[in-house]
Write a protein that holds these residues in place. Structure first.
Motif, PDB file in Angstrom:
ATOM      1  N   SER A 135      35.867  17.840 -37.843  1.00  0.00           N
ATOM      2  CA  SER A 135      37.107  17.522 -37.477  1.00  0.00           C
ATOM      3  C   SER A 135      36.969  16.371 -36.621  1.00  0.00           C
ATOM      4  O   SER A 135      35.989  15.597 -36.530  1.00  0.00           O
ATOM      5  N   ARG A 136      38.129  15.782 -36.105  1.00  0.00           N
ATOM      6  CA  ARG A 136      38.174  14.487 -35.378  1.00  0.00           C
ATOM      7  C   ARG A 136      38.825  14.768 -33.852  1.00  0.00           C
ATOM      8  O   ARG A 136      38.229  14.323 -32.961  1.00  0.00           O
ATOM      9  N   ARG A 137      39.896  15.570 -33.909  1.00  0.00           N
ATOM     10  CA  ARG A 137      40.366  16.117 -32.447  1.00  0.00           C
ATOM     11  C   ARG A 137      39.500  17.194 -31.881  1.00  0.00           C
ATOM     12  O   ARG A 137      39.330  18.160 -32.243  1.00  0.00           O
ATOM     13  N   PHE A 138      39.484  17.007 -30.519  1.00  0.00           N
ATOM     14  CA  PHE A 138      38.948  18.018 -29.561  1.00  0.00           C
ATOM     15  C   PHE A 138      39.276  17.911 -28.450  1.00  0.00           C
ATOM     16  O   PHE A 138      40.197  17.026 -27.820  1.00  0.00           O
ATOM     17  N   PHE A 139      39.219  19.037 -27.588  1.00  0.00           N
ATOM     18  CA  PHE A 139      39.404  19.189 -26.116  1.00  0.00           C
ATOM     19  C   PHE A 139      38.443  19.354 -25.351  1.00  0.00           C
ATOM     20  O   PHE A 139      37.384  20.002 -25.924  1.00  0.00           O
ATOM     21  N   LEU A 140      38.337  19.226 -24.037  1.00  0.00           N
ATOM     22  CA  LEU A 140      37.203  19.473 -23.099  1.00  0.00           C
ATOM     23  C   LEU A 140      37.576  20.700 -22.272  1.00  0.00           C
ATOM     24  O   LEU A 140      36.577  21.445 -22.029  1.00  0.00           O
ATOM     25  N   ILE A 141      38.744  20.887 -21.835  1.00  0.00           N
ATOM     26  CA  ILE A 141      39.302  22.042 -21.365  1.00  0.00           C
ATOM     27  C   ILE A 141      40.717  22.477 -21.999  1.00  0.00           C
ATOM     28  O   ILE A 141      41.434  21.876 -22.151  1.00  0.00           O
ATOM     29  N   ASP A 142      40.629  23.910 -22.074  1.00  0.00           N
ATOM     30  CA  ASP A 142      41.863  24.500 -22.538  1.00  0.00           C
ATOM     31  C   ASP A 142      42.335  25.740 -21.524  1.00  0.00           C
ATOM     32  O   ASP A 142      41.721  26.785 -21.572  1.00  0.00           O
ATOM     33  N   ASN A 143      43.319  25.310 -20.527  1.00  0.00           N
ATOM     34  CA  ASN A 143      43.603  26.375 -19.678  1.00  0.00           C
ATOM     35  C   ASN A 143      45.217  26.678 -20.076  1.00  0.00           C
ATOM     36  O   ASN A 143      45.873  27.040 -19.138  1.00  0.00           O
ATOM     37  N   GLN A 144      45.422  26.433 -21.221  1.00  0.00           N
ATOM     38  CA  GLN A 144      47.120  26.770 -21.558  1.00  0.00           C
ATOM     39  C   GLN A 144      47.024  27.778 -22.526  1.00  0.00           C
ATOM     40  O   GLN A 144      47.870  28.712 -22.393  1.00  0.00           O
ATOM     41  N   SER A 145      46.234  27.799 -23.591  1.00  0.00           N
ATOM     42  CA  SER A 145      46.429  28.965 -24.594  1.00  0.00           C
ATOM     43  C   SER A 145      46.189  30.194 -24.230  1.00  0.00           C
ATOM     44  O   SER A 145      46.517  31.267 -24.658  1.00  0.00           O
ATOM     45  N   GLY A 146      45.330  30.523 -23.143  1.00  0.00           N
ATOM     46  CA  GLY A 146      44.975  31.713 -22.726  1.00  0.00           C
ATOM     47  C   GLY A 146      45.865  32.195 -21.644  1.00  0.00           C
ATOM     48  O   GLY A 146      45.811  33.142 -20.775  1.00  0.00           O
ATOM     49  N   ARG A 147      47.227  31.623 -21.507  1.00  0.00           N
ATOM     50  CA  ARG A 147      48.186  32.278 -20.339  1.00  0.00           C
ATOM     51  C   ARG A 147      49.167  33.089 -20.992  1.00  0.00           C
ATOM     52  O   ARG A 147      49.369  33.240 -22.207  1.00  0.00           O
ATOM     53  N   SER A 148      49.501  33.955 -20.017  1.00  0.00           N
ATOM     54  CA  SER A 148      50.370  35.200 -20.290  1.00  0.00           C
ATOM     55  C   SER A 148      51.357  35.234 -19.103  1.00  0.00           C
ATOM     56  O   SER A 148      51.349  34.395 -18.320  1.00  0.00           O
ATOM     57  N   ALA A 149      52.131  36.060 -19.390  1.00  0.00           N
ATOM     58  CA  ALA A 149      53.173  36.383 -18.044  1.00  0.00           C
ATOM     59  C   ALA A 149      52.481  36.905 -16.766  1.00  0.00           C
ATOM     60  O   ALA A 149      52.957  36.369 -15.631  1.00  0.00           O
ATOM     61  N   ALA A 150      51.272  37.323 -16.874  1.00  0.00           N
ATOM     62  CA  ALA A 150      50.701  37.628 -15.762  1.00  0.00           C
ATOM     63  C   ALA A 150      49.747  36.426 -15.162  1.00  0.00           C
ATOM     64  O   ALA A 150      49.211  36.540 -14.099  1.00  0.00           O
ATOM     65  N   GLY A 151      49.716  35.402 -15.742  1.00  0.00           N
ATOM     66  CA  GLY A 151      48.841  34.047 -15.362  1.00  0.00           C
ATOM     67  C   GLY A 151      47.776  33.771 -16.413  1.00  0.00           C
ATOM     68  O   GLY A 151      47.774  34.076 -17.565  1.00  0.00           O
ATOM     69  N   VAL A 152      47.007  33.002 -16.104  1.00  0.00           N
ATOM     70  CA  VAL A 152      45.672  32.676 -16.796  1.00  0.00           C
ATOM     71  C   VAL A 152      44.658  33.710 -17.020  1.00  0.00           C
ATOM     72  O   VAL A 152      44.259  34.083 -16.016  1.00  0.00           O
ATOM     73  N   GLU A 153      44.439  34.306 -18.273  1.00  0.00           N
ATOM     74  CA  GLU A 153      43.711  35.155 -18.632  1.00  0.00           C
ATOM     75  C   GLU A 153      42.298  34.645 -19.359  1.00  0.00           C
ATOM     76  O   GLU A 153      41.198  35.369 -19.148  1.00  0.00           O
ATOM     77  N   VAL A 154      42.352  33.491 -19.942  1.00  0.00           N
ATOM     78  CA  VAL A 154      41.243  32.962 -20.796  1.00  0.00           C
ATOM     79  C   VAL A 154      41.389  31.442 -20.441  1.00  0.00           C
ATOM     80  O   VAL A 154      42.476  30.699 -20.578  1.00  0.00           O
ATOM     81  N   ILE A 155      39.923  30.949 -20.210  1.00  0.00           N
ATOM     82  CA  ILE A 155      40.102  29.271 -19.965  1.00  0.00           C
ATOM     83  C   ILE A 155      38.880  29.157 -21.028  1.00  0.00           C
ATOM     84  O   ILE A 155      37.762  29.995 -21.185  1.00  0.00           O
ATOM     85  N   ARG A 156      39.210  27.993 -21.794  1.00  0.00           N
ATOM     86  CA  ARG A 156      37.967  27.606 -22.787  1.00  0.00           C
ATOM     87  C   ARG A 156      37.625  26.325 -22.325  1.00  0.00           C
ATOM     88  O   ARG A 156      38.471  25.505 -21.894  1.00  0.00           O
TER      89      ARG A 156
END
Length: 166
Positions: A135-156
């Motif tokens: 692929s071409r596009r990448f991220f270094l930190i994902d602290n958004q897709s693992g969010r729920s109503a309870a808060g951040v549950e997963v960080i990639r």
């Protein structure tokens, strides 16, 4: 692109990369030379600022460090496209780059890519690479897709980053 192990007239001894940076909503944030973006832990930036020896042609360097989880939580998430820069090429005038500068996209191999329940990019033998998905596009930190109503549950995050020029 003319490369040399030391500075010669009309030759570069440093590899140059540019990163196109995008916000989470897709807004283009700019195109800048790669400097310390791959060292995304704030506590390490002071240690490596201005140390770009790994960009030298023919150089191999390994840098290891760890991050504190709260730094990853507080970091802003961006997407990146990486390009290798070919300077001094007049045939590329105003083709992505600035006058006399060509930009060539760098393919990205994400080892955690999943397709139909399998991991085509996890290779145990050299011949396994023929089914890789680049692929071409990448991220270094994902602290958004693992969010729920309870808060951040997963960080990639990018656990390992390897740049190979072949």
């Amino acid at each position: 692109m003319n490369m040399a192990l030391s500075e010669l007239k009309d030759h570069s001894h440093q590899m140059k990369f540019k990163l196109a940076k995008y916000a989470l909503n897709g807004t283009f944030m700019g195109l800048d030379y790669l400097t310390t973006e791959l060292s995304f832990c704030k506590n390490r930036l002071e240690d490596i600022a201005g140390q770009n020896e790994w960009l030298a042609f023919g150089k191999s360097q390994r840098i290891e460090y760890s991050c504190k989880i709260n730094q990853l939580l507080d970091s802003e998430m961006f997407f990146y496209d990486m390009f290798v820069v070919d300077e001094g090429n007049e045939s590329c005038n105003n083709n992505f780059g600035e006058g006399g500068e060509c930009l060539y996209p760098v393919p990205v191999l994400n080892r955690n890519f999943v397709e139909d329940g399998s991991f085509p990019n996890k290779n145990s033998a050299k011949e396994d690479q023929y089914d890789d998905r680049l692929s071409r596009r990448f991220f270094l930190i994902d602290n958004q897709s693992g969010r729920s109503a309870a808060g951040v549950e997963v960080i990639r995050y990018a656990k390992t980053i390897v740049l190979k020029m072949i």
